[in-house]
Design an enzyme around this catalytic site. Sequence first.
Site, PDB file in Angstrom:
ATOM      1  N   GLY A  80       0.811  -1.345  -0.043  1.00 39.19           N
ATOM      2  CA  GLY A  80      -0.149  -0.047  -0.139  1.00 39.19           C
ATOM      3  C   GLY A  80       0.832   1.195   0.122  1.00 39.19           C
ATOM      4  O   GLY A  80       2.196   0.897   0.194  1.00 39.19           O
ATOM      5  N   LEU A  81       0.018   2.319  -0.091  1.00 39.59           N
ATOM      6  CA  LEU A  81       0.972   3.590  -0.080  1.00 39.59           C
ATOM      7  C   LEU A  81       1.784   3.863   1.175  1.00 39.59           C
ATOM      8  O   LEU A  81       1.101   3.422   2.189  1.00 39.59           O
ATOM      9  CB  LEU A  81      -0.200   4.923  -0.332  1.00 39.59           C
ATOM     10  CG  LEU A  81      -0.738   4.665  -1.839  1.00 39.59           C
ATOM     11  CD1 LEU A  81      -1.959   5.738  -1.771  1.00 39.59           C
ATOM     12  CD2 LEU A  81       0.323   4.882  -2.763  1.00 39.59           C
ATOM     13  N   SER A  82       2.621   4.944   1.137  1.00 39.60           N
ATOM     14  CA  SER A  82       3.140   5.401   2.208  1.00 39.60           C
ATOM     15  C   SER A  82       2.195   5.960   3.018  1.00 39.60           C
ATOM     16  O   SER A  82       1.129   6.702   2.331  1.00 39.60           O
ATOM     17  CB  SER A  82       4.450   6.385   1.911  1.00 39.60           C
ATOM     18  OG  SER A  82       4.910   7.022   2.940  1.00 39.60           O
ATOM     19  N   GLY A  83       2.300   5.694   4.494  1.00 44.03           N
ATOM     20  CA  GLY A  83       1.153   6.361   5.429  1.00 44.03           C
ATOM     21  C   GLY A  83      -0.226   5.660   5.112  1.00 44.03           C
ATOM     22  O   GLY A  83      -1.080   6.015   5.973  1.00 44.03           O
ATOM     23  N   SER A  84      -0.367   4.535   4.468  1.00 44.31           N
ATOM     24  CA  SER A  84      -1.400   3.901   4.623  1.00 44.31           C
ATOM     25  C   SER A  84      -2.034   2.883   5.591  1.00 44.31           C
ATOM     26  O   SER A  84      -3.109   2.430   6.102  1.00 44.31           O
ATOM     27  CB  SER A  84      -1.631   2.948   3.122  1.00 44.31           C
ATOM     28  OG  SER A  84      -0.634   1.878   3.250  1.00 44.31           O
ATOM     29  N   GLY A  85      -0.901   2.451   6.507  1.00 44.41           N
ATOM     30  CA  GLY A  85      -0.912   1.770   7.694  1.00 44.41           C
ATOM     31  C   GLY A  85      -0.359   0.589   7.806  1.00 44.41           C
ATOM     32  O   GLY A  85      -0.549  -0.346   8.541  1.00 44.41           O
ATOM     33  N   LYS A  86       0.500   0.372   6.757  1.00 42.66           N
ATOM     34  CA  LYS A  86       1.125  -1.211   6.547  1.00 42.66           C
ATOM     35  C   LYS A  86       1.878  -1.596   7.788  1.00 42.66           C
ATOM     36  O   LYS A  86       1.461  -2.495   8.503  1.00 42.66           O
ATOM     37  CB  LYS A  86       2.231  -1.158   5.271  1.00 42.66           C
ATOM     38  CG  LYS A  86       1.437  -0.674   4.003  1.00 42.66           C
ATOM     39  CD  LYS A  86       2.522  -0.921   2.991  1.00 42.66           C
ATOM     40  CE  LYS A  86       3.612   0.151   3.130  1.00 42.66           C
ATOM     41  NZ  LYS A  86       3.377   1.610   2.937  1.00 42.66           N
ATOM     42  N   SER A  87       2.742  -0.768   8.338  1.00 42.08           N
ATOM     43  CA  SER A  87       3.558  -1.118   9.607  1.00 42.08           C
ATOM     44  C   SER A  87       2.788  -1.077  10.912  1.00 42.08           C
ATOM     45  O   SER A  87       2.917  -2.064  11.432  1.00 42.08           O
ATOM     46  CB  SER A  87       4.693   0.066   9.823  1.00 42.08           C
ATOM     47  OG  SER A  87       5.400   0.457   8.691  1.00 42.08           O
ATOM     48  N   SER A 136       5.754  -2.041  -2.277  1.00 43.55           N
ATOM     49  CA  SER A 136       5.551  -2.944  -3.195  1.00 43.55           C
ATOM     50  C   SER A 136       4.734  -2.493  -4.532  1.00 43.55           C
ATOM     51  O   SER A 136       3.555  -3.009  -4.538  1.00 43.55           O
ATOM     52  CB  SER A 136       5.452  -4.272  -2.850  1.00 43.55           C
ATOM     53  OG  SER A 136       4.445  -4.275  -1.909  1.00 43.55           O
TER      54      SER A 136
HETATM   55  N1  LIG Z   1      10.298   8.329  -3.128  1.00 42.22           N
HETATM   56  C1  LIG Z   1       9.746   7.463  -2.206  1.00 42.22           C
HETATM   57  N2  LIG Z   1       8.693   6.868  -2.604  1.00 42.22           N
HETATM   58  C2  LIG Z   1       7.995   6.179  -1.482  1.00 42.22           C
HETATM   59  N3  LIG Z   1       8.583   6.093  -0.190  1.00 42.22           N
HETATM   60  C3  LIG Z   1       9.774   6.784   0.114  1.00 42.22           C
HETATM   61  C4  LIG Z   1      10.460   7.443  -1.001  1.00 42.22           C
HETATM   62  N4  LIG Z   1      11.381   8.142  -0.465  1.00 42.22           N
HETATM   63  C5  LIG Z   1      11.226   7.527   0.776  1.00 42.22           C
HETATM   64  N5  LIG Z   1      10.291   6.802   1.168  1.00 42.22           N
HETATM   65  C6  LIG Z   1      10.322   6.145   2.458  1.00 42.22           C
HETATM   66  O1  LIG Z   1      10.532   4.696   2.018  1.00 42.22           O
HETATM   67  C7  LIG Z   1       9.472   3.834   2.512  1.00 42.22           C
HETATM   68  C8  LIG Z   1       9.299   2.968   1.490  1.00 42.22           C
HETATM   69  O2  LIG Z   1      10.188   1.752   1.285  1.00 42.22           O
HETATM   70  P1  LIG Z   1       9.795   0.501   0.585  1.00 42.22           P
HETATM   71  O3  LIG Z   1      10.954  -0.140   0.735  1.00 42.22           O
HETATM   72  O4  LIG Z   1       8.570  -0.052   1.299  1.00 42.22           O
HETATM   73  O5  LIG Z   1       9.451   1.043  -1.052  1.00 42.22           O
HETATM   74  S1  LIG Z   1       9.334  -0.009  -2.318  1.00 42.22           S
HETATM   75  O6  LIG Z   1       8.595  -1.224  -1.923  1.00 42.22           O
HETATM   76  O7  LIG Z   1      10.749  -0.491  -2.671  1.00 42.22           O
HETATM   77  O8  LIG Z   1       8.432   0.930  -3.272  1.00 42.22           O
HETATM   78  C9  LIG Z   1       8.382   4.758   2.899  1.00 42.22           C
HETATM   79  O9  LIG Z   1       7.910   4.134   4.305  1.00 42.22           O
HETATM   80  P2  LIG Z   1       6.266   3.966   4.386  1.00 42.22           P
HETATM   81  O10 LIG Z   1       5.810   5.317   4.855  1.00 42.22           O
HETATM   82  O11 LIG Z   1       6.267   3.100   5.703  1.00 42.22           O
HETATM   83  O12 LIG Z   1       5.591   3.315   3.282  1.00 42.22           O
HETATM   84  C10 LIG Z   1       8.851   6.048   3.036  1.00 42.22           C
HETATM   85  O13 LIG Z   1       9.110   6.273   4.352  1.00 42.22           O
HETATM   86  N1  LIG Z   2      -5.388   0.794  11.424  1.00 44.51           N
HETATM   87  C1  LIG Z   2      -5.292   2.407  11.705  1.00 44.51           C
HETATM   88  N2  LIG Z   2      -6.217   2.958  11.663  1.00 44.51           N
HETATM   89  C2  LIG Z   2      -6.123   4.651  11.902  1.00 44.51           C
HETATM   90  N3  LIG Z   2      -5.019   5.288  11.668  1.00 44.51           N
HETATM   91  C3  LIG Z   2      -3.983   4.458  11.452  1.00 44.51           C
HETATM   92  C4  LIG Z   2      -4.008   3.091  11.275  1.00 44.51           C
HETATM   93  N4  LIG Z   2      -2.779   2.576  10.901  1.00 44.51           N
HETATM   94  C5  LIG Z   2      -2.041   3.630  10.823  1.00 44.51           C
HETATM   95  N5  LIG Z   2      -2.723   4.765  10.886  1.00 44.51           N
HETATM   96  C6  LIG Z   2      -2.149   5.963  10.896  1.00 44.51           C
HETATM   97  O1  LIG Z   2      -1.387   6.320   9.697  1.00 44.51           O
HETATM   98  C7  LIG Z   2      -0.012   6.743  10.051  1.00 44.51           C
HETATM   99  C8  LIG Z   2       0.763   5.774   9.188  1.00 44.51           C
HETATM  100  O2  LIG Z   2       1.078   4.507   9.323  1.00 44.51           O
HETATM  101  P1  LIG Z   2       2.214   3.663   9.124  1.00 44.51           P
HETATM  102  O3  LIG Z   2       1.742   2.260   9.695  1.00 44.51           O
HETATM  103  O4  LIG Z   2       3.249   4.017   9.421  1.00 44.51           O
HETATM  104  O5  LIG Z   2       1.905   3.425   7.563  1.00 44.51           O
HETATM  105  P2  LIG Z   2       2.847   2.660   6.315  1.00 44.51           P
HETATM  106  O6  LIG Z   2       3.690   1.601   7.225  1.00 44.51           O
HETATM  107  O7  LIG Z   2       1.988   2.184   5.293  1.00 44.51           O
HETATM  108  O8  LIG Z   2       3.784   4.006   6.000  1.00 44.51           O
HETATM  109  C9  LIG Z   2       0.199   6.499  11.318  1.00 44.51           C
HETATM  110  O9  LIG Z   2       0.857   7.495  11.996  1.00 44.51           O
HETATM  111  C10 LIG Z   2      -1.234   6.545  12.014  1.00 44.51           C
HETATM  112  O10 LIG Z   2      -1.391   7.857  12.434  1.00 44.51           O
END
Ligand SMILES: Nc1ncnc2c1ncn2[C@@H]1O[C@H](COP(=O)(O)OS(=O)(=O)O)[C@@H](OP(=O)(O)O)[C@H]1O
Ligand SMILES: Nc1ncnc2c1ncn2[C@@H]1O[C@H](COP(=O)(O)OP(=O)(O)O)[C@@H](O)[C@H]1O
Length: 205
Positions: free
Chosen positions: A31-38, A105
């Site tokens: 999923g997108l960055s910030g979607s809640g994967k971790s 991914s």
């Molecule tokens: N350009 C760009 N695009 C997307 N994400 C970025 C980028 N630069 C840094 N980050 C940070 O790196 C985290 C994503 O790494 P991933 O290894 O999951 O990415 S990938 O699967 O290889 O596309 C991602 O973490 P999450 O926010 O937890 O998804 C970001 O914090």
């Molecule tokens: N299940 C959830 N319900 C509500 N908010 C969430 C949930 N999971 C994550 N969040 C919010 O989204 C932000 C990003 O979550 P994170 O797990 O770091 O996403 P990702 O790993 O996809 O980048 C967190 O800081 C939190 O505020």
Amino acid sequence: MSDIVWHQHSIDQQSRAEQKGQNPILLWFTGLSGSGKSTLAGALERALFDAGFHTYLLDGDNVRHGLCKDLGFSSEDRDENLRRVGEVAKLMVDAGLVVLSAFISPTREERERVRALFEAGQFIEVHVSTPIEVCEARDPKGLYSKARAGEIKDFTGISAPYEVPTAAELTIDTSKGDLANQVRALLDYLAAIQVIDSEKLKAVV
Ligand SMILES: Nc1ncnc2c1ncn2[C@@H]1O[C@H](COP(=O)(O)OS(=O)(=O)O)[C@@H](OP(=O)(O)O)[C@H]1O
Ligand SMILES: Nc1ncnc2c1ncn2[C@@H]1O[C@H](COP(=O)(O)OP(=O)(O)O)[C@@H](O)[C@H]1O
């Protein structure tokens, strides 16, 4: 490579799994960055771990500090990142673990390449489908604002593609409901397909 012969050791995946009393699998959160994967993968791992399962969570941010610290975010580097992660996850599944991974991914091809490393039913794709507007509003690391300002190039969803899964085993939008219910839905699914023993879970959930 043809000069390298596979060495079949005597302890196989099944023996390792039996020793741990569990079915090894890979739960692949995309999923997108910030979607809640971790957050979601971490909460699910906590529930499984507390119930006595042997687990490991591979997280994009962490893996990029070590194993993949030489890689950036071009499509070639993302391919290589996910190739390495797929191979590591395969070793961990072979070791008998319940493995969870949290990587953006972004392409179907990358995800299918990882899926193809596993036996049918061992790779479970979880699409964290939170809409980009919500992810951008959360922006916990300030990356979306930097991407909008042109300070980060190739940012997924803004200046680099994210291909929505078409055949994910599960889809969870973290902007709806709460974390406990989302984890419950994941556990129910795993129990329903009999990869986890629901009796084992009863003590903690
Ligand atoms: N350009 C760009 N695009 C997307 N994400 C970025 C980028 N630069 C840094 N980050 C940070 O790196 C985290 C994503 O790494 P991933 O290894 O999951 O990415 S990938 O699967 O290889 O596309 C991602 O973490 P999450 O926010 O937890 O998804 C970001 O914090
Ligand atoms: N299940 C959830 N319900 C509500 N908010 C969430 C949930 N999971 C994550 N969040 C919010 O989204 C932000 C990003 O979550 P994170 O797990 O770091 O996403 P990702 O790993 O996809 O980048 C967190 O800081 C939190 O505020």
